[in-house]
Structure formats: C-alpha cells, structure tokens
Design a protein around this motif. Structure first.
Motif, short mmCIF file in Angstrom:
data_model
loop_
_atom_site.label_atom_id
_atom_site.label_comp_id
_atom_site.label_asym_id
_atom_site.label_seq_id
_atom_site.Cartn_x
_atom_site.Cartn_y
_atom_site.Cartn_z
N THR A 4 0.85 -1.19 0.00
CA THR A 4 0.00 0.00 0.00
C THR A 4 0.89 1.24 0.00
OG1 THR A 4 -1.89 1.04 1.09
CG2 THR A 4 -0.21 0.12 2.55
N ARG A 58 -2.44 6.39 -2.68
CA ARG A 58 -2.37 5.45 -3.79
C ARG A 58 -3.61 5.68 -4.67
NH1 ARG A 58 -2.27 -1.10 -2.81
NH2 ARG A 58 -1.55 -1.68 -4.88
N ALA A 116 -9.90 -2.66 3.81
CA ALA A 116 -8.75 -3.58 3.82
C ALA A 116 -7.55 -2.65 3.91
CB ALA A 116 -8.70 -4.43 2.56
N ASP A 164 -8.86 -4.69 8.80
CA ASP A 164 -8.07 -5.64 8.03
C ASP A 164 -8.13 -6.98 8.75
OD1 ASP A 164 -5.75 -5.08 5.69
OD2 ASP A 164 -5.47 -6.95 6.79
N LEU A 178 -13.43 -9.90 5.90
CA LEU A 178 -14.47 -9.59 4.91
C LEU A 178 -15.19 -10.85 4.46
CD1 LEU A 178 -12.44 -7.07 2.72
CD2 LEU A 178 -14.44 -6.51 4.11
N ASN A 199 -7.92 -2.95 -3.92
CA ASN A 199 -6.81 -3.91 -4.04
C ASN A 199 -6.91 -5.08 -3.07
OD1 ASN A 199 -5.47 -2.28 -6.13
ND2 ASN A 199 -5.28 -0.80 -4.47
C1 LIG Z 1 -2.84 -5.04 -1.11
S1 LIG Z 1 -3.51 -4.60 0.44
C2 LIG Z 1 -4.52 -3.20 0.00
C3 LIG Z 1 -4.33 -2.03 0.93
C4 LIG Z 1 -5.09 -0.77 0.55
N1 LIG Z 1 -6.51 -0.99 0.49
C5 LIG Z 1 -4.59 -0.21 -0.76
O1 LIG Z 1 -5.30 -0.28 -1.76
O2 LIG Z 1 -3.46 0.30 -0.80
C6 LIG Z 1 -4.73 -5.88 0.70
C7 LIG Z 1 -5.16 -6.02 2.16
O3 LIG Z 1 -6.30 -6.86 2.22
C8 LIG Z 1 -6.24 -7.59 3.42
N2 LIG Z 1 -7.13 -8.77 3.35
C9 LIG Z 1 -6.95 -9.92 2.65
N3 LIG Z 1 -7.96 -10.77 2.88
C10 LIG Z 1 -8.81 -10.15 3.72
C11 LIG Z 1 -10.05 -10.52 4.33
N4 LIG Z 1 -10.61 -11.72 4.13
N5 LIG Z 1 -10.66 -9.64 5.15
C12 LIG Z 1 -10.10 -8.42 5.38
N6 LIG Z 1 -8.93 -8.01 4.84
C13 LIG Z 1 -8.30 -8.87 4.02
C14 LIG Z 1 -4.76 -7.94 3.55
O4 LIG Z 1 -4.40 -8.28 4.86
C15 LIG Z 1 -4.09 -6.67 3.03
O5 LIG Z 1 -3.71 -5.82 4.08
#
Ligand SMILES: C[S@@+](CC[C@H](N)C(=O)[O-])C[C@H]1O[C@@H](n2cnc3c(N)ncnc32)[C@H](O)[C@@H]1O
Length: 273
Positions: A84, A88, A115, A144, A203, A220
């Motif tokens: 992240t 962004r 997230a 998260d 989620l 993302n």
């Molecule tokens: C790539 S990061 C995105 C961060 C931010 N939203 C961005 O766009 O920069 C994805 C995040 O989703 C979280 N994640 C994955 N599966 C999830 C779930 N089932 N419930 C909640 N969060 C989840 C991960 O832990 C991670 O921190």
C-alpha cells in the motif's frame, strides 16, 4: 557450531502447499494461486524459524491442531499481501474531496477503509477530510484481517521514505518529523488519529455491527478472492453503504456482472442507487 535452521534446505511439497492453500481459503476466503508456492515457502519459513520447527509438515500439523487457533492468525498474517502507499490512486482522493464539498449529511460523515493494511489509506482519507473542512463531525473505520499490519497502522509511524506521495501542505499540517529514537520516521498527528478506529475484520465472515457509511474504500483486495467470494463480499459491502454513497475499488478490479445495486460513476468508482 550454529544450530540455526537452514530454511533454504526445506522442501514444500505440492501436497503440503495445497493444504496451506485450503486453510487460507477456509479461514480468509483468499485464493492463493499455484504461482504463490515460492512466496508461501519463503514467508512460512520465517515462522518455522521462530518456532524452531524443521519441516513444513510439522508446521501444518501445528496450525491444524484445534487447540492452537492463534497459529491460524499467524498463518493469515504471513500469507496476506499488504502492499500500500499514501494517496495510492490519487484520483480517488480528488474525487472524494470534490464530493465532500456538496455532500450533505445529517449524521457524522462516515468512511470505511475496508482492507486498510498498514493504514496509509486511512490516514490519506483523514488528511483529505480534515483539509476539506466541509464536515466537522467525521469518523473513519479502518479494518483488516492481518493483526500485524493493524498494530503498525495504529502507531501511525512510517519510514520517511514513504512520505513522498503526501502533498507537501498536508505533510506540514498533519505530520511530524520523528526525533531522537524516532529519527527518520514520519508521525501522523494525534488530531487525525482521534478520528480513526482500527479493527480486526474478516471480509469473508459475517460482518459485525459497524453501521453504515457514506464512502467505502475496498481497494486492491477483491483480486485475492474468486468470483463467488467477490460477489458475496460486494453484497455485504453494499448493505453497509448508504443510498447515494460511493464505493471505490482498485485500479485492476472490476464489478462487472457482480451487482446491479451500484452504478458506475467513473473508472473504479461506483454509487449506490
Ligand atoms: C494489497 S492490500 C490493500 C491495501 C489498501 N486498500 C490499498 O489499496 O493500498 C490488501 C489487504 O487486504 C487484506 N485482506 C486480505 N484478505 C482479507 C479478508 N478476508 N478480510 C479483510 N482483509 C483482508 C490484507 O491483509 C491486506 O492488508
């Protein structure tokens, strides 16, 4: 002689990899593709080293044992991808800023970073709302599934190298430069932090009572789910969005064919009908 485990010599068989994959899917809804085998090996090897285990089979047994539920959280923390940055996909924050000016609310303005990873998204939202000044009463919920990123998000302290995407006037107004033991760090102001609540939330599970929101950032993260899961998650997210509210997704994600309760407004931005 060092008795440190040489994790390079460990083998992660396809069979064991598939079992980790199934566990991740069951516990978080995340689908790990077959290309992730090297990543899974490298990340779990760190945990093996911490626990002084000598094989992935041993670790699998531990993580599956019913009286060791907390190890599941370690597995999730290790295998989620948390990339992240501040501001962004900057056009989302410009859109939000523009909407805030004309958005009329009778209750506190509520935004959900669904997230949030290490918190940069939530703090970028907070800086945008604070600077916009149209809504004196506002709250941000940031959630998260990964406990480690949440702990770091709550600190609001980042390496100074991450500051380059924060607009200069926001940096001056909402960030502090760490001194002494915090030299080289950027600290988010307490004034912003008091508006943000960070919580652990999956989620893929039943969502807790978190109320409804005017804006939801779900960016993302959909990419880690299969189509069925994506649809289920979007249905739950839409239920948490107020009519007329906006949903933002990531640049490589799409909601085509997933819901007809949202109308596309701009690429990756949707409004609840
Ligand atoms: C790539 S990061 C995105 C961060 C931010 N939203 C961005 O766009 O920069 C994805 C995040 O989703 C979280 N994640 C994955 N599966 C999830 C779930 N089932 N419930 C909640 N969060 C989840 C991960 O832990 C991670 O921190």
């Amino acid at each position: 002689m060092s008795n440190m485990l040489d994790t390079n010599k460990l083998t992660l068989s396809e069979h064991v990899f598939n079992q980790f994959k199934s566990l991740m899917f069951k516990e978080s809804g995340v689908t790990l593709s077959d290309e992730k085998q090297v990543m899974v090996k490298a990340r779990l090897a760190k945990r093996l080293r911490q626990l002084q285990l000598s094989s992935f089979e041993q670790y699998l047994k531990l993580v599956k044992s019913p009286d060791n539920r907390q190890e599941i959280q370690h597995l999730i923390d290790a295998l989620t991808t948390n990339e992240t940055s501040f501001f962004r996909e900057a056009q989302h924050f410009e859109f939000l800023d523009h909407q805030l000016t004309s958005f009329s609310v009778t209750v506190p303005l509520r935004i959900w970073s669904a997230a949030c990873s290490t918190g940069e998204e939530a703090y970028s939202l907070a800086m945008t709302v604070a600077e916009n000044r149209c809504h004196p009463d506002w709250q941000i919920l940031a959630s998260d599934i990964n406990t480690q990123v949440l702990a770091s998000a709550g600190l609001g302290m980042y390496d100074m190298s991450r500051a380059s995407s924060i607009p200069r006037n926001y940096l001056i107004k909402y960030c502090l430069k760490g001194v002494r033991s915090q030299a080289g760090q950027l600290l988010l102001s307490e004034q912003l932090k008091q508006h943000i609540r960070f919580i652990l939330l999956n989620l893929d599970g039943e969502l807790p009572e978190i109320g409804q929101f005017h804006f939801i950032f779900l960016r993302n993260v959909l990419i880690y789910f299969n189509e069925t899961k994506r649809k289920q998650i979007i249905d739950k997210i839409v239920a948490k969005l107020r009519p007329g509210g906006y949903l933002f997704i990531g640049h490589s994600e799409s909601l085509r064919g997933i819901t007809d309760l949202l109308r596309p407004v701009q690429a990756t931005i949707y409004q609840k009908c």
